[in-house]
Write a protein that holds these residues in place. Sequence first.
Motif, PDB file in Angstrom:
ATOM      1  N   PRO A  17       0.827  -1.211   0.000  1.00  8.00           N
ATOM      2  CA  PRO A  17       0.000   0.000   0.000  1.00  8.00           C
ATOM      3  C   PRO A  17       0.861   1.261   0.000  1.00  8.00           C
ATOM      4  CG  PRO A  17      -0.751  -1.548   1.671  1.00  8.00           C
ATOM      5  CD  PRO A  17       0.532  -2.079   1.131  1.00  8.00           C
ATOM      6  N   TYR A  19       0.786   5.272   0.949  1.00  9.62           N
ATOM      7  CA  TYR A  19       0.055   6.234   1.762  1.00  9.62           C
ATOM      8  C   TYR A  19       0.575   7.644   1.502  1.00  9.62           C
ATOM      9  CZ  TYR A  19      -1.757   2.287   4.414  1.00  9.62           C
ATOM     10  OH  TYR A  19      -2.377   1.133   4.765  1.00  9.62           O
ATOM     11  N   ARG A 127      -3.371  10.184   7.272  1.00 10.22           N
ATOM     12  CA  ARG A 127      -2.699   9.342   6.276  1.00 10.22           C
ATOM     13  C   ARG A 127      -3.766   8.591   5.509  1.00 10.22           C
ATOM     14  NH1 ARG A 127       2.386   8.377   6.013  1.00 10.22           N
ATOM     15  NH2 ARG A 127       2.290   6.116   5.800  1.00 10.22           N
ATOM     16  N   VAL A 128      -3.680   8.694   4.163  1.00  9.03           N
ATOM     17  CA  VAL A 128      -4.674   8.094   3.302  1.00  9.03           C
ATOM     18  C   VAL A 128      -3.982   7.154   2.321  1.00  9.03           C
ATOM     19  CG1 VAL A 128      -6.421   8.582   1.549  1.00  9.03           C
ATOM     20  CG2 VAL A 128      -6.130  10.139   3.482  1.00  9.03           C
ATOM     21  N   CYS A 129      -4.515   5.965   2.195  1.00 10.61           N
ATOM     22  CA  CYS A 129      -3.979   5.006   1.224  1.00 10.61           C
ATOM     23  C   CYS A 129      -4.394   5.470  -0.164  1.00 10.61           C
ATOM     24  CB  CYS A 129      -4.515   3.605   1.523  1.00 10.61           C
ATOM     25  SG  CYS A 129      -3.807   2.367   0.422  1.00 10.61           S
ATOM     26  N   THR A 130      -3.413   5.606  -1.057  1.00  9.92           N
ATOM     27  CA  THR A 130      -3.695   6.121  -2.399  1.00  9.92           C
ATOM     28  C   THR A 130      -3.472   5.084  -3.498  1.00  9.92           C
ATOM     29  OG1 THR A 130      -1.449   7.012  -2.535  1.00  9.92           O
ATOM     30  CG2 THR A 130      -3.178   8.510  -1.751  1.00  9.92           C
ATOM     31  N   CYS A 133      -4.361  -0.382  -2.074  1.00  9.23           N
ATOM     32  CA  CYS A 133      -5.050  -0.447  -0.777  1.00  9.23           C
ATOM     33  C   CYS A 133      -5.772  -1.774  -0.633  1.00  9.23           C
ATOM     34  CB  CYS A 133      -6.063   0.691  -0.664  1.00  9.23           C
ATOM     35  SG  CYS A 133      -5.321   2.327  -0.955  1.00  9.23           S
ATOM     36  N   ASP A 134      -5.924  -2.218   0.607  1.00  2.78           N
ATOM     37  CA  ASP A 134      -6.653  -3.467   0.873  1.00  2.78           C
ATOM     38  C   ASP A 134      -8.149  -3.235   0.771  1.00  2.78           C
ATOM     39  OD1 ASP A 134      -4.296  -4.825   1.294  1.00  2.78           O
ATOM     40  OD2 ASP A 134      -4.310  -4.428   3.449  1.00  2.78           O
TER      41      ASP A 134
END
Length: 134
Positions: A17, A19, A127-130, A133-134
Amino acid sequence: MKFISPILLLLLVACSPVYESYFSYSGPSTAEGRHCVSQCQNSQLQCRQACGAGTQSCMNNVLLEAQRDYEIYVLRQQAAGRPIQRSADSFRDDWRCQGIEGNCRQQCVLDYNACFANCGGTVTEQRVCTAFCD
């Protein structure tokens, strides 16, 4: 001891992933704090400009080194009576400058956040998964 194949390791890392951090800011309540934040903003602007200058300097060095290496190549080819089959551009190593500005700008953000907080403001990181991502 078992070793992981470099290709397998690359595939594992490539699918991990990714982030990104996003920041929200709550300004200080005092006039002094707001003045302090404006100084932080000026420092951040100067920092970002320095990042751009650093990248440009790196690219200028890459061009100079490529020209020097090309001239050495030409002299060696001529001395050996061989044809010149490469151009000066083939000696450029642009990858060397990749990431310099991004890393520098990231440090500018971290410095700004610390300055902002020292002025009495609040910095909240999300924090954002970009990617992947799961």
